[in-house]
Every structure is written in structure tokens, then in C-alpha cells.
Design a protein around this motif. Structure first.
Motif, mmCIF file in Angstrom:
data_model
loop_
_atom_site.group_PDB
_atom_site.id
_atom_site.type_symbol
_atom_site.label_atom_id
_atom_site.label_comp_id
_atom_site.label_asym_id
_atom_site.label_seq_id
_atom_site.Cartn_x
_atom_site.Cartn_y
_atom_site.Cartn_z
ATOM 1 N N MET A 1 77.949 -11.525 -29.319
ATOM 2 C CA MET A 1 78.838 -11.277 -30.547
ATOM 3 C C MET A 1 77.799 -10.492 -31.443
ATOM 4 N N LYS A 2 76.545 -10.872 -31.947
ATOM 5 C CA LYS A 2 75.855 -10.295 -32.482
ATOM 6 C C LYS A 2 75.233 -8.753 -32.115
ATOM 7 N N LYS A 3 75.271 -8.903 -30.484
ATOM 8 C CA LYS A 3 74.650 -7.596 -29.938
ATOM 9 C C LYS A 3 76.029 -6.477 -30.020
ATOM 10 N N ALA A 4 77.034 -6.912 -29.789
ATOM 11 C CA ALA A 4 78.047 -6.003 -29.993
ATOM 12 C C ALA A 4 78.107 -5.488 -31.564
ATOM 13 N N PHE A 5 77.954 -6.256 -32.565
ATOM 14 C CA PHE A 5 77.976 -5.743 -34.006
ATOM 15 C C PHE A 5 76.918 -4.694 -34.056
ATOM 16 N N LYS A 6 75.621 -4.981 -33.540
ATOM 17 C CA LYS A 6 74.717 -3.939 -33.604
ATOM 18 C C LYS A 6 75.047 -2.740 -33.069
ATOM 19 N N VAL A 7 75.535 -2.982 -31.954
ATOM 20 C CA VAL A 7 76.036 -1.495 -31.075
ATOM 21 C C VAL A 7 77.016 -0.715 -31.872
ATOM 22 N N VAL A 8 78.037 -1.378 -32.466
ATOM 23 C CA VAL A 8 79.039 -0.686 -33.376
ATOM 24 C C VAL A 8 78.300 -0.178 -34.556
ATOM 25 N N LYS A 9 77.493 -1.112 -35.186
ATOM 26 C CA LYS A 9 76.812 -0.516 -36.438
ATOM 27 C C LYS A 9 76.040 0.888 -35.945
ATOM 28 N N ILE A 10 75.198 0.889 -34.966
ATOM 29 C CA ILE A 10 74.484 1.987 -34.603
ATOM 30 C C ILE A 10 75.493 3.118 -34.313
ATOM 31 N N ILE A 11 76.354 2.931 -33.792
ATOM 32 C CA ILE A 11 77.393 4.091 -33.490
ATOM 33 C C ILE A 11 77.905 4.619 -34.732
ATOM 34 N N VAL A 12 78.460 3.886 -35.568
ATOM 35 C CA VAL A 12 78.756 4.301 -36.577
ATOM 36 C C VAL A 12 77.850 5.106 -37.687
ATOM 37 N N ASP A 13 76.326 4.531 -37.529
ATOM 38 C CA ASP A 13 75.494 5.196 -38.520
ATOM 39 C C ASP A 13 75.234 6.689 -37.609
ATOM 40 N N VAL A 14 75.204 6.694 -36.526
ATOM 41 C CA VAL A 14 75.064 8.069 -35.509
ATOM 42 C C VAL A 14 76.246 9.056 -36.064
ATOM 43 N N LEU A 15 77.350 8.686 -36.014
ATOM 44 C CA LEU A 15 78.542 9.395 -36.293
ATOM 45 C C LEU A 15 78.600 9.824 -37.979
ATOM 46 N N CYS A 16 77.798 9.114 -38.611
ATOM 47 C CA CYS A 16 77.846 9.342 -40.008
ATOM 48 C C CYS A 16 77.010 10.685 -40.284
ATOM 49 N N TRP A 17 75.685 10.355 -39.707
ATOM 50 C CA TRP A 17 74.615 11.319 -39.853
ATOM 51 C C TRP A 17 74.884 12.692 -39.185
ATOM 52 N N ILE A 18 75.836 12.541 -37.955
ATOM 53 C CA ILE A 18 76.491 13.748 -37.544
ATOM 54 C C ILE A 18 77.318 14.650 -38.543
ATOM 55 N N LEU A 19 78.286 13.678 -39.115
ATOM 56 C CA LEU A 19 79.059 14.388 -40.111
ATOM 57 C C LEU A 19 78.434 15.105 -41.272
ATOM 58 N N ILE A 20 77.469 14.309 -41.690
ATOM 59 C CA ILE A 20 76.346 15.017 -42.800
ATOM 60 C C ILE A 20 75.703 16.140 -42.429
ATOM 61 N N ALA A 21 75.544 16.035 -40.985
ATOM 62 C CA ALA A 21 74.804 17.443 -40.598
ATOM 63 C C ALA A 21 75.888 18.428 -40.477
ATOM 64 N N LEU A 22 76.974 18.318 -40.014
ATOM 65 C CA LEU A 22 77.646 19.437 -39.573
ATOM 66 C C LEU A 22 78.213 19.577 -41.311
ATOM 67 N N LEU A 23 78.457 19.082 -41.985
ATOM 68 C CA LEU A 23 78.726 19.491 -43.692
ATOM 69 C C LEU A 23 77.694 20.305 -44.200
ATOM 70 N N ALA A 24 76.337 19.891 -43.849
ATOM 71 C CA ALA A 24 75.131 20.799 -44.177
ATOM 72 C C ALA A 24 75.102 22.055 -43.473
ATOM 73 N N VAL A 25 75.237 22.018 -42.217
ATOM 74 C CA VAL A 25 75.326 23.480 -41.531
ATOM 75 C C VAL A 25 76.495 24.445 -42.064
ATOM 76 N N ALA A 26 77.662 23.660 -42.425
ATOM 77 C CA ALA A 26 78.829 24.633 -42.890
ATOM 78 C C ALA A 26 78.341 25.188 -44.204
ATOM 79 N N MET A 27 77.839 24.483 -45.071
ATOM 80 C CA MET A 27 77.239 24.730 -46.421
ATOM 81 C C MET A 27 76.103 26.023 -46.053
ATOM 82 N N ILE A 28 75.280 25.865 -45.315
ATOM 83 C CA ILE A 28 74.139 26.679 -45.040
ATOM 84 C C ILE A 28 74.895 28.029 -44.688
#
Length: 230
Positions: A1-28
């Protein structure tokens, strides 16, 4: 259960930073185009959205395409889809059509001819200097993003969500870096899981104890009745 939550959190974090990067690229890309007067691009790549049906069925209205700047017009060939600057009635607009006559040099000028797939007549021959980019691929997954991004409140909502995510991730990073992360603040997902499991176990134990008490009282009442009968 703990491992599954860790995996989900990592995936969410990666997706969040990808969105931030995409927005930064669009602004540039947008800022660069505004200050230089050129078309929005980064590292020689541009993203366009089809706004007319002239290329249907290959490119439909609303489709998003990825294009690359053209270094050598003579490398273009028949069948390539290019974006170029319009003239006359189309002055100030970009046109994306398919090449039907490959580039050739005439009187010191490189000329080529294009045509929209859905059009019955070809475009007038154009000079290579009017070319902007050549299409690499169609980005089907970007259609929905563009619909949201260009809606009245879409841009504000996206920016707001990304800022919230960015600030949240920044706070977690700072707390981890400075060692001020506290268990009371509930930042550790493992501790949250442990607490929930303990509460569930306590709840089940309380229910079992209550059932045992009921059974004991029922048994005691039965014994009393038996004694009275005797």
C-alpha cells in the motif's frame, strides 16, 4: 500500500513539473516572438493550430502541428507541408499548404508552388524567403490542451493550478532541504497511511469488544432464566 502511494506521488510530481516546463516554454516562445517580431518558436521548432479547412482531410480545423525552421529550401520536396507568409488578401497571415512543385532556382530566386489538399486550384508560386517552416508531425494530444488554453478562463485556470502545484512542491523541497519537515504537518504520506491503519484497527477492535459485551450479557441473561426455571 505504501509503495503504491509512493509511485502515485512520484507520477503526480513528474506530471506537475512537465506542465510547469510546458508553460515556461510557451511563455518563452511568446515573449521571444513579441520582442523579435518573428514567429513563435524555440530551438527552431514551432507549434501551429490549423484554422481553415484548406488541408482537409489531412489536416482538420483545430489540429495542432509541430513544424521546424527551414535551413535549406532546396531540400524540400513534393508532398512536404510548409507554412509560409501570405500576401495580398492574406497579408499578415500564415498559410500551411502542401508542396506540389519542388523548389527550383529562377533568375537567382528559389521558387516553389503549393496547394491546399481541399482546394481545386494551386497557389501562386512563392519565393523561398516567404517560407517559415516545414511540418514534422501532427500533435493529436494537443487539441484538447489548446481548446482549454484558449477558452476565456482556461488560461487563468491553468496558470493558477500550475502556480499552486509549483508553490506546494517548492514548500516541500524547502522543508526537506532545511530539515524542518514535521510529522504533525502531515507532509509524510507514510505516516498518514500508518495513522489511518491504526485508526481502522482501533475501530475494528472497539466493534469486536462491543460484540463480545453483547454476547456476554446475552449469555448471562440466559443463565439467569435457567436458574429461575429451576
Amino acid at each position: 500500500m505504501k509503495k503504491a502511494f509512493k509511485v502515485v506521488k512520484i507520477i503526480v510530481d513528474v506530471l506537475c513539473w512537465i506542465l510547469i516546463a510546458l508553460l515556461a516554454v510557451a511563455m518563452i516562445m511568446t515573449l521571444n516572438a513579441r520582442f523579435t517580431g518573428s514567429e513563435p518558436s524555440i530551438f527552431g521548432y514551432s507549434i501551429y493550430r490549423v484554422s481553415s479547412p484548406s488541408m482537409e482531410p489531412e489536416l482538420n480545423v483545430g489540429d495542432v502541428i509541430l513544424s521546424k525552421n527551414i535551413d535549406d529550401p532546396m531540400t524540400l520536396k513534393v508532398g512536404d507541408v510548409v507554412t509560409y507568409r501570405g500576401r495580398g488578401d492574406m497579408s499578415g497571415k500564415l498559410i500551411t499548404h502542401k508542396i506540389i512543385v519542388a523548389p527550383t532556382e529562377e533568375d537567382g530566386k528559389i521558387m516553389l508552388q503549393t496547394q491546399g489538399v481541399a482546394n481545386n486550384t494551386p497557389d501562386d508560386p512563392i519565393e523561398a524567403q516567404r517560407l517559415v517552416s516545414v511540418m514534422i508531425t501532427k500533435l493529436g494530444f494537443m487539441n484538447v490542451f489548446y481548446d482549454v488554453f484558449y477558452s476565456p478562463w482556461g488560461l487563468l485556470i491553468i496558470i493558477g493550478l500550475i502556480l499552486i502545484i509549483f508553490i506546494d512542491e517548492l514548500i516541500v523541497f524547502i522543508k526537506s532541504f532545511t530539515g524542518t519537515k514535521s510529522a504533525k504537518e502531515g507532509d509524510d504520506i507514510n505516516e498518514i497511511i500508518d495513522r489511518l491503519q491504526r485508526e481502522k484497527a482501533e475501530e475494528l477492535a472497539a466493534e469486536k469488544e462491543a460484540q463480545n459485551e453483547i454476547l456476554e450479557k446475552s449469555s448471562a441473561s440466559k443463565n439467569d432464566l435457567d436458574s429461575d426455571d429451576k
